[in-house]
Design an enzyme around this catalytic site. Structure first.
Site, short mmCIF file in Angstrom:
data_model
loop_
_atom_site.label_atom_id
_atom_site.label_comp_id
_atom_site.label_asym_id
_atom_site.label_seq_id
_atom_site.Cartn_x
_atom_site.Cartn_y
_atom_site.Cartn_z
N LYS A 22 112.18 8.76 96.14
CA LYS A 22 113.07 7.71 96.63
C LYS A 22 114.11 7.45 95.54
O LYS A 22 113.80 7.50 94.34
CB LYS A 22 112.24 6.45 96.92
CG LYS A 22 113.00 5.32 97.60
CD LYS A 22 112.05 4.19 97.98
CE LYS A 22 112.78 3.02 98.62
NZ LYS A 22 111.86 1.94 99.05
N SER B 150 112.19 0.39 103.89
CA SER B 150 113.38 0.84 103.23
C SER B 150 113.32 2.29 102.71
O SER B 150 114.34 2.85 102.37
CB SER B 150 113.68 -0.08 102.04
OG SER B 150 112.71 0.08 101.04
N SER C 162 107.68 -1.06 102.93
CA SER C 162 108.72 -0.01 102.91
C SER C 162 108.20 1.41 102.92
O SER C 162 108.98 2.35 103.04
CB SER C 162 109.62 -0.20 101.69
OG SER C 162 110.45 -1.30 101.89
#
Lengths: 90, 411
Positions: free
Chosen positions: B26, B100, B124
């Site tokens: 990420k 997210s 997330s």
């Protein structure tokens, strides 16, 4: 609790966040919706309850106070005479 | 789009259990030499000079790093729409991928034999994993080092994994776990191989409040999964998480935003990202540079500053921390009755992209209803696909990751 326009401006100033005039009314309505949801917490009886800063027990770890990173790597930004350059405080 | 926003071809430094596996991180996790922006303009141009601990662990176990993945700005989002990438759900491109860790879920779904390293603060990892129909695992708080993570909320952030199979998910989480001297909240526990789980024997609890307001598709998929578990002789027991159902969202958001507002103070245009005119007064300089924050980041910084302000701190921030204690206790009581807790990961299918444009912040925050409590309590949790774009969330007590995977192995 309801945020007034004055309080919103005060919080924005403390946060160093600029809100434009167009954003102000929309922000105020949206933030008040959220604060209303936060106010639900007041219903909970927390007398004698300790706050949980972490969800699990954390044992503090400390290392020796010796620099491990070179100054130039740590201060990623503008340098002058080996110092970190920033805006004026005057 | 496969979720990757910066490509690389970083070879491993040794052979190991991840040899032959490609790995992505990420964008908020620092990989030496690759831009790390957390999808924010305020970090434009930042290239870390070091690797996060989890990056070092992946490279030493044979993983090949193929890039960084898209996310909502600083992790602020539940749908993957708070960024400039135009992300779509790989199962149904008219729908959002979730957030997210949106790019991680897309990469896990679309790239063969891929391990996506993601991060969760309030859901997330499991939210986009469920929506994109992959496995997603979030460890106990402190199990995986946060060193090298661009933080959102320190007492809530956890690095975890996503993959297309349960086995790779368990292997990936095993590799990145472990004590780390560079993270003061890292927990010192012996290493465990989460992929070596035994057949689950125990009682599973279903919180009645978490199955009340589900969309028909989610309800049906969950019922079928329950039947499957019963057919394998697993006992299902109805339990209650009444406090969490009502107060986990406000408690979570007060704590998360309070911590965010202090964490984001470091983006002052000095060490990271775009700068402004040094002749300006410090306050004006700081305010001008922070115009690079997106609208949601501004909103969260303002709310978090408010909840910590003199006069409001006790009523909001301290109160939320006390409520958190009660919410953790409620989970602990539940684990005296059952071995693990199961419910759908998300209450609805991923929304259509066009339907997300006019949602208010509070409507978006409420989407975290089924994931906020477990994150607030720092409990390990795993989402397993049980239908098209539907996941089942399995939660176990602190540090019981292996049991969590053993429940996943039943589905």
């Amino acid at each position: 609790m309801k945020l007034s326009k004055e309080l919103l401006f005060d919080v924005a100033r403390l946060s160093r966040v600029n809100i434009s005039n167009e954003e102000t009314d929309q922000f105020l309505d949206e933030l008040n919706d959220v604060v209303k949801a936060f106010d639900l917490l007041s219903e909970v009886d927390t007398k004698g309850v300790s706050p949980s800063l972490h969800p699990v027990k954390i044992t503090p770890k400390l290392r020796e106070d010796k620099p491990e990173v070179k100054k130039k790597t740590a201060l990623f930004g503008e340098m002058e005479d080996g110092y970190f350059v920033g805006p004026s405080l005057k | 789009m496969n979720g990757i926003v910066t490509s690389s071809n970083m070879k491993p430094i040794a052979k190991g259990v991840l040899s032959g596996v490609t790995v992505s991180f990420k964008d908020c996790i620092c990989v030496k030499g690759l831009p790390a922006q957390s999808s924010s303009k305020i970090l434009k141009g930042y290239i870390p000079s070091f690797n996060a601990t989890c990056v070092e662990k992946i490279l030493s176990q044979g993983g090949t790093i193929i890039g960084k993945t898209a996310q909502d700005e600083f992790g602020f989002g539940s749908f993957g729409i708070n960024n400039s990438y135009d992300l779509k759900n790989p199962v149904d491109p008219t729908r959002v991928p979730g957030g997210s860790s949106s790019g991680s879920a897309i990469a896990a779904k679309t790239i063969k034999n891929h391990l996506a390293i993601a991060e969760s603060t309030g859901g997330s990892i499991v939210n986009p994993a469920a929506f994109c129909q992959v496995f997603g695992a979030c460890p106990t708080y402190g199990r995986v080092s946060r060193y090298g993570l661009i933080d959102y909320a320190n007492s809530l952030d956890k690095i975890g994994v996503m993959a297309n199979t349960l086995e790779l998910t368990a292997k990936g989480l095993t590799v990145i776990s472990g004590n780390c001297s560079k993270d003061s909240t890292s927990v010192d526990l012996p290493a465990e191989d989460f992929s070596k789980f035994e057949t689950f024997k125990g009682i599973l609890g279903v919180p009645k409040e978490y199955v009340e307001n589900l969309s028909p598709e989610v309800k049906q998929a969950f019922q079928l999964a329950i039947e499957k578990l019963k057919s394998k002789g697993i006992q299902i027991k109805n339990i209650s998480l009444a406090l969490n159902a009502k107060y986990s969202i406000p408690s979570y958001y007060v704590i998360a935003l309070s911590e965010t507002s202090t964490n984001l103070a470091k983006y002052s245009g000095l060490r990271y990202g775009p700068q402004s005119d040094f002749k300006l007064h410090y306050n004006d300089y700081f305010t001008k540079v922070r115009q690079n924050f997106g609208v949601e980041a501004k909103r969260r910084v303002i709310l978090g500053t408010f909840t910590r302000m003199a006069g409001y701190r006790s009523a909001y921030y301290i109160k939320a921390l006390k409520v958190r204690t009660l919410l953790i206790e409620e989970y602990k009581k539940a684990f005296k009755q059952v071995s693990a807790i199961i419910h759908p990961t998300m209450p609805i299918l991923p929304p259509k992209i066009k339907d997300t444009k006019n949602l208010s912040p509070i409507e978006i925050y409420n989407m975290d209803l089924l994931t906020a409590g477990v994150n607030l309590a720092g409990l390990p949790h795993l989402t397993v696909p049980i239908g098209e774009m539907v996941g089942m969330l399995i939660t176990t007590n602190h540090f019981e990751e292996r049991k969590m995977f053993s429940v996943g192995g039943l589905l």
